[in-house]
Each structure stands twice: as C-alpha cells, then as structure tokens.
Design a protein around this motif. Sequence first.
Motif, PDB file in Angstrom:
ATOM      1  N   HIS A 136       0.846  -1.197   0.000  1.00  0.00           N
ATOM      2  CA  HIS A 136       0.000   0.000   0.000  1.00  0.00           C
ATOM      3  C   HIS A 136       0.884   1.250   0.000  1.00  0.00           C
ATOM      4  CE1 HIS A 136      -3.585  -2.358   1.220  1.00  0.00           C
ATOM      5  NE2 HIS A 136      -2.704  -3.068   1.897  1.00  0.00           N
ATOM      6  N   ILE A 152      -2.765  -0.294  -4.017  1.00  0.00           N
ATOM      7  CA  ILE A 152      -3.525  -0.874  -2.910  1.00  0.00           C
ATOM      8  C   ILE A 152      -3.456  -2.388  -3.034  1.00  0.00           C
ATOM      9  CG2 ILE A 152      -5.872  -1.190  -1.999  1.00  0.00           C
ATOM     10  CD1 ILE A 152      -6.434   1.725  -2.652  1.00  0.00           C
ATOM     11  N   VAL A 257      -6.475   9.172   4.791  1.00  0.00           N
ATOM     12  CA  VAL A 257      -7.765   8.653   5.255  1.00  0.00           C
ATOM     13  C   VAL A 257      -8.442   7.823   4.170  1.00  0.00           C
ATOM     14  CG1 VAL A 257      -8.175  10.506   6.920  1.00  0.00           C
ATOM     15  CG2 VAL A 257      -9.194  10.681   4.647  1.00  0.00           C
ATOM     16  N   PHE A 258      -8.034   8.021   2.939  1.00  0.00           N
ATOM     17  CA  PHE A 258      -8.624   7.245   1.848  1.00  0.00           C
ATOM     18  C   PHE A 258      -8.069   5.817   1.849  1.00  0.00           C
ATOM     19  CE2 PHE A 258     -10.206   6.051  -2.201  1.00  0.00           C
ATOM     20  CZ  PHE A 258     -11.173   6.975  -2.558  1.00  0.00           C
ATOM     21  N   SER A 259      -6.753   5.677   1.685  1.00  0.00           N
ATOM     22  CA  SER A 259      -6.225   4.327   1.455  1.00  0.00           C
ATOM     23  C   SER A 259      -5.277   3.828   2.531  1.00  0.00           C
ATOM     24  CB  SER A 259      -5.527   4.269   0.089  1.00  0.00           C
ATOM     25  OG  SER A 259      -4.371   5.079   0.089  1.00  0.00           O
ATOM     26  N   SER A 260      -5.065   4.613   3.576  1.00  0.00           N
ATOM     27  CA  SER A 260      -4.166   4.218   4.652  1.00  0.00           C
ATOM     28  C   SER A 260      -2.902   3.531   4.141  1.00  0.00           C
ATOM     29  CB  SER A 260      -4.900   3.304   5.636  1.00  0.00           C
ATOM     30  OG  SER A 260      -4.071   3.018   6.745  1.00  0.00           O
ATOM     31  N   PHE A 293      -4.248   7.463  12.431  1.00  0.00           N
ATOM     32  CA  PHE A 293      -3.189   7.314  11.419  1.00  0.00           C
ATOM     33  C   PHE A 293      -1.887   8.010  11.808  1.00  0.00           C
ATOM     34  CE2 PHE A 293      -7.166   7.206   8.778  1.00  0.00           C
ATOM     35  CZ  PHE A 293      -7.095   5.860   8.453  1.00  0.00           C
TER      36      PHE A 293
ATOM     37  N   MET B 156     -12.987  -4.589  -0.811  1.00  0.00           N
ATOM     38  CA  MET B 156     -12.943  -3.511   0.181  1.00  0.00           C
ATOM     39  C   MET B 156     -11.516  -3.017   0.310  1.00  0.00           C
ATOM     40  SD  MET B 156     -15.778  -2.674   1.653  1.00  0.00           S
ATOM     41  CE  MET B 156     -14.796  -1.458   2.526  1.00  0.00           C
ATOM     42  N   VAL B 157     -11.380  -1.708   0.438  1.00  0.00           N
ATOM     43  CA  VAL B 157     -10.064  -1.132   0.704  1.00  0.00           C
ATOM     44  C   VAL B 157      -9.883  -1.036   2.216  1.00  0.00           C
ATOM     45  CG1 VAL B 157      -8.645   0.941   0.470  1.00  0.00           C
ATOM     46  CG2 VAL B 157     -10.038   0.170  -1.458  1.00  0.00           C
ATOM     47  N   TYR B 158      -8.936  -1.792   2.750  1.00  0.00           N
ATOM     48  CA  TYR B 158      -8.655  -1.739   4.188  1.00  0.00           C
ATOM     49  C   TYR B 158      -7.357  -0.994   4.503  1.00  0.00           C
ATOM     50  CZ  TYR B 158     -12.362  -5.200   4.826  1.00  0.00           C
ATOM     51  OH  TYR B 158     -13.566  -5.844   4.844  1.00  0.00           O
ATOM     52  N   GLY B 159      -6.491  -0.902   3.492  1.00  0.00           N
ATOM     53  CA  GLY B 159      -5.220  -0.210   3.707  1.00  0.00           C
ATOM     54  C   GLY B 159      -4.277  -1.022   4.547  1.00  0.00           C
ATOM     55  N   LYS B 160      -3.151  -0.410   4.873  1.00  0.00           N
ATOM     56  CA  LYS B 160      -2.080  -1.092   5.581  1.00  0.00           C
ATOM     57  C   LYS B 160      -2.517  -1.619   6.933  1.00  0.00           C
ATOM     58  CE  LYS B 160       0.304   1.383   7.887  1.00  0.00           C
ATOM     59  NZ  LYS B 160       1.077   2.402   8.618  1.00  0.00           N
ATOM     60  N   ASP B 161      -3.361  -0.845   7.629  1.00  0.00           N
ATOM     61  CA  ASP B 161      -3.652  -1.145   9.026  1.00  0.00           C
ATOM     62  C   ASP B 161      -5.102  -1.557   9.268  1.00  0.00           C
ATOM     63  OD1 ASP B 161      -4.803   1.220   8.416  1.00  0.00           O
ATOM     64  OD2 ASP B 161      -3.873   2.401  10.009  1.00  0.00           O
ATOM     65  N   PHE B 163      -7.715   0.408   8.604  1.00  0.00           N
ATOM     66  CA  PHE B 163      -8.539   1.585   8.902  1.00  0.00           C
ATOM     67  C   PHE B 163      -8.813   2.492   7.703  1.00  0.00           C
ATOM     68  CE2 PHE B 163      -6.825   0.907  13.328  1.00  0.00           C
ATOM     69  CZ  PHE B 163      -8.045   0.556  13.883  1.00  0.00           C
ATOM     70  N   ALA B 164      -8.455   2.047   6.498  1.00  0.00           N
ATOM     71  CA  ALA B 164      -8.656   2.914   5.326  1.00  0.00           C
ATOM     72  C   ALA B 164     -10.125   3.272   5.166  1.00  0.00           C
ATOM     73  CB  ALA B 164      -8.144   2.215   4.077  1.00  0.00           C
ATOM     74  N   GLY B 165     -10.374   4.371   4.433  1.00  0.00           N
ATOM     75  CA  GLY B 165     -11.743   4.752   4.126  1.00  0.00           C
ATOM     76  C   GLY B 165     -12.424   5.532   5.227  1.00  0.00           C
TER      77      GLY B 165
END
Lengths: 321, 321
Positions: A136, A152, A257-260, A293, B156-161, B163-165
């Motif tokens: 990511h 992602i 905040v979108f894709s972390s 974050f 689903m986009v969850y991101g690295k941790d 918490f994304a989105g």
Amino acid sequence: MNTTQEKPYAVGMDIGGTNTVFGIVNARGEILGSDAIKTRDYEKIEDYIDAICEHLKPLIESVGGTDKIRGMGVGAPNGNFYRGTIEHAPNLRWKGVIPLAQMLQDKLGFPVALTNDANAAAIGEMTYGAAKGMKHFIMITLGTGVGSGIVIDGKMVYGKDGFAGELGHVIVHENGRSCGCGRKGCLEAYCSATGIARTAKEIMETTDKPSLLREIPIDSLTSKDLYDAAVKGDAVALDIFRQTGELLGKAFANFVVFSSPEAIILFGGLAKAGDYIFKPIEEAMEANMLNIFKGKTKLLASAMKDTDAAVLGASALGWEA
Amino acid sequence: MNTTQEKPYAVGMDIGGTNTVFGIVNARGEILGSDAIKTRDYEKIEDYIDAICEHLKPLIESVGGTDKIRGMGVGAPNGNFYRGTIEHAPNLRWKGVIPLAQMLQDKLGFPVALTNDANAAAIGEMTYGAAKGMKHFIMITLGTGVGSGIVIDGKMVYGKDGFAGELGHVIVHENGRSCGCGRKGCLEAYCSATGIARTAKEIMETTDKPSLLREIPIDSLTSKDLYDAAVKGDAVALDIFRQTGELLGKAFANFVVFSSPEAIILFGGLAKAGDYIFKPIEEAMEANMLNIFKGKTKLLASAMKDTDAAVLGASALGWEA
C-alpha cells in the motif's frame, strides 16, 4: 512458454511533451541500451510510431532480436491502461484518442501495455525502488505537473475507466489559483514546477526580502535553484519550501484517510531538496492527520535515478504486458 | 466442506452506540430471525459477549443449530478487519483494543469477521443492494457520523492497518468547525446529523427567515423534519440541503480523482430526501469535477432498507468469514 529465461528483456518507454525515451531492461532493472527522439518532431502519429520502431530496432537486435523481448511498457500523459490509449493529452500534438499500444504492438510483434507516467513511476518504484515489498503506497510525482500512482494490496488503482489517481487535481483551495485543467485551486497549481514559480513570484512581489532568486528569470527557476539558495539561508527560498510543503502535507493527510498507505513516495526535482521540503511536509501532514493514522505513514524519496526512472518504470509494466 | 448448501446461513451483527442488532440471514439476503440488546447495558465486555450469545442461541437453534451457520460478520465502530478488533471506539464503554471477533468465535464455534460499520454497509450494498455487480464504488453513510466504505476492483479497501476509508474525516474547510476527532473542518463536522443541526442553527441565528424548523428543538432535528419542511417550501430547510449538498458534492469530486468509481452511494436518513439533497450534490460534484471524469460517476441512494441494512451488511461479511 514466455518464461523470463527465454524472453529475458522488456522495453520501457516514457513519452514526455519534449522527449520520448526508451530502453531495453533486464529482470534486475539494468538498462542495457537506450535512445530518445523528440516527441514534438512528429506531426502525424504514424510517423512517430515509425521513428520509435526504427530507433528501437538496433537496440532490440543487440540483445538477440524480438524473440528475446517479453513485452513493452509505455508511460504516457493521459495514458489509459485498460484501453492502451492516449486520450486528449494537452501536451502532445496528436489530438483525440490514440490507440498507441495497439499501433506499437502491430509493428513490433510483442505485447505492449500503456499507462500514465505517474502510474509507470509507481510500478517502477514497486519493482525496483523504495516501494519494494510494499502493498500500500502512494507515489507523487512533482514535475511539470503533479501526478500520482496509487497502489492498494499490491495492485495499481486504475478505477472504472483507467484514469484513477489524479491526485494533482484534488482541489485544495476553493477559488484558488487557476489550474491548467480549467478549474481553480488544484494541488498542481501550487506544487508543480510552474506552481512553485508562481509562489516564488508572489513572495518576491509582495515582500522586499533580499533573495538570490531575484536574479533568476522566474520562468527558468528550478528546484535546484531553490535548494542552492536555501542552503545559503535564503529567506525567500525557505519560505517557498515551507509554503509548498505545508500544502502538500495537508493534502497528504487527506489522502491517508482514503487508502491508509504504508508510505507516500515523492519523485521529481523537488523531492531532492531533502529536509527543506520533507520537514514542512511531515510537520503539516502529522499536524493534520486523523488520530488513528498519526505516525504511521512514512514519507520517502524515490529510490530511482531520475535519468533511468521513466524507462525503468515503464519497463516494469512490460513484464506483465 | 463448507458449501452454502451444507451451511446455508450467516449471522450479521451491527454494534451501535445504543443498540446491538443481530440476525440470521440466508444466501438470498432474507433475514430469518433477529434480535437486539442495549449496547450500553454492559460495563464488562465479557458480559456483553455472554448476552449476545444467549440471545443468538434460540435464533441459531431455529435454523438447525451452529452446524448450519457458515460464519458471522460484525459491523462495529472503529472495527479493524485485519485484527478482528474494536480499537478505541469513542462511543462504546469498552476502552482500548477489544478482540471481539476472537471472543465471539471462541464462544460460538463458527468463524467471525469484523469490520467497521460503513465497510459492512458497503459489502451489504455490493452483495444485496445498489452496488450489485459494481467493481468500483464508494459508500458514504450519513448518520450520527459520516462514514465511508471504498470498493476497488470488487474488494474492500482496508489499507495497511485496516482503517482505510475514513472519508468523513477529510478536511474540507481549513480552520473550520471543530470535529469530534479533535481536528477542525472535517466533512463530518458539516454533514453528520449534528453537523446539519449546526448548519440549521447558524442559518436560523443569522437570518430572520421564517421557518417551520424554528419550532423544533435543535438537538432533536432530523433529516425527516428537514424533508417535511422542504416539501412545504421552507426556505431554511432548502438552504440547509443546498449548503450540505454543495459541501458533499465538492468533496465527492475530490474522491473521484482518487479511485474513479462507477458510483457514489449514499446511505442514511439524509439520502432519503431525494432531489432536495441529490440535486445540490450532483450540481456541485459536476461543477467541480476534473474534465476526464465529468458525467461518469453515478450518485445513487442505497437500495437497502434502513432497518435491515446493518444486519444484512454485516452478514455479507459472514459468508467470507
């Protein structure tokens, strides 16, 4: 079978408004040979394709011929990955929708994939650079424009139509500066090369701070000039870095905040200014970051050499073409 | 083998600040039985888990016992999909990091997956609702807070941790209204239920426009009240919809450059106001849209019934648990 062993090379090509650069790359990311032509010299797209093929031929022969080429990747302005097209690129002479990947493939006889230049940079970074092993991240290219490539789960984000990841055109100031896209207040209007020159002009016109930059014609001002001045403690140069960094940092906090992402990676002249630009970005990013974050997203400089990055990035796409 | 035929049911559970709702769902998205407990009644997380299991037991027995359950999905505030935890949720009594999925799984004997409530809503919409068949969309939940679930390439986009989105916490006004997150100017500070009440208060305090809304205590103002007033031509209600819609539309134009979604889907009371809210959103979205994306992104209302959505959304996650 198209194994890497049988077809050990990929072609990478980067189409810029001024130059088109291409090269042959091996699986370790070494450029074995490269060449360039002037993009603007060709009024007709067919002549441009012919010129590329003509210049590519000796390079391909030198590694054993087309049989040794796995595929070709192209990074192009307004490049559409899904369709292999360049669509309405404002900086190029060919208008409308150009089926470039298909045209090249027909002539060259190996698969050709195409994406926009910032996506190519992101793929390059993931294959050979600072994003190796990352799933990511967001690549931000700071140059004539501000581009981005979003990864992602280890995959480029292309979106529904192939154009996702235009973060240079996030509006950061309502009714702000005019942007080349026809709207106002885009990140690009502040953080591209011309955007930064505009900031420089604003500061120098509205203050009488002495500055080394006053001796440089505003249109030829480069990131290197800013850096050289900042090293000497030039107040205007430092102020430009601070303002630009603050804007980028705030925008990055919104991207997170979108894709972390694990990291945001900067590419381009500005990214070489080290702490002068990284410090203000990091400060603004953390100050504006949503709690969950905070302290989690690395800010990194690209690990690709400028001169090679465009060709390497595009070639990385060639392996999957 | 865990085929749908052998294990034809999933459990869906939604944890809200006030109520925890759960139900048994079949593969067609029908709720076969449901129940609820008060979230706040349980000071200790262990007692809360016990209460859930106790209330779930008769529901599970009614469909043939745990052998018939494929899995359970949970939508929770600050839910982390990767870890199955609720982390530092400001609206819940249990502080710190709660390994809720594991705790439930140990007691219930079938797999439990957990994500945040807006992600659960997005998965529900993709499985049973307006996003059926879509690969790229963004779900925006407008309620006590503003939440979001982002789907790219059908995932689903969850991101690295995990918490994304968190698009409710994009900063849309520098130094704007205070947000519950501790920062200023978040989308949520304007477009959540309390955000909209603040807008109403601002308009009524700074103008003397007559309004039906002046008779309603500001803290109990609902989207339904706004809608009812707007239908009667109430100028203040129309103004609230216009201001809120304009902010959402501008924010959505920025979201589109990120992931180029096929649609943005609205869920929650506000989404039921029809054209009163959709018109101003669409106008602002298109007016602020980057050229290449103009006219491409649909704005849709959720196709899930309010009362069922939370349980159905969470249950959709249960199939993959």
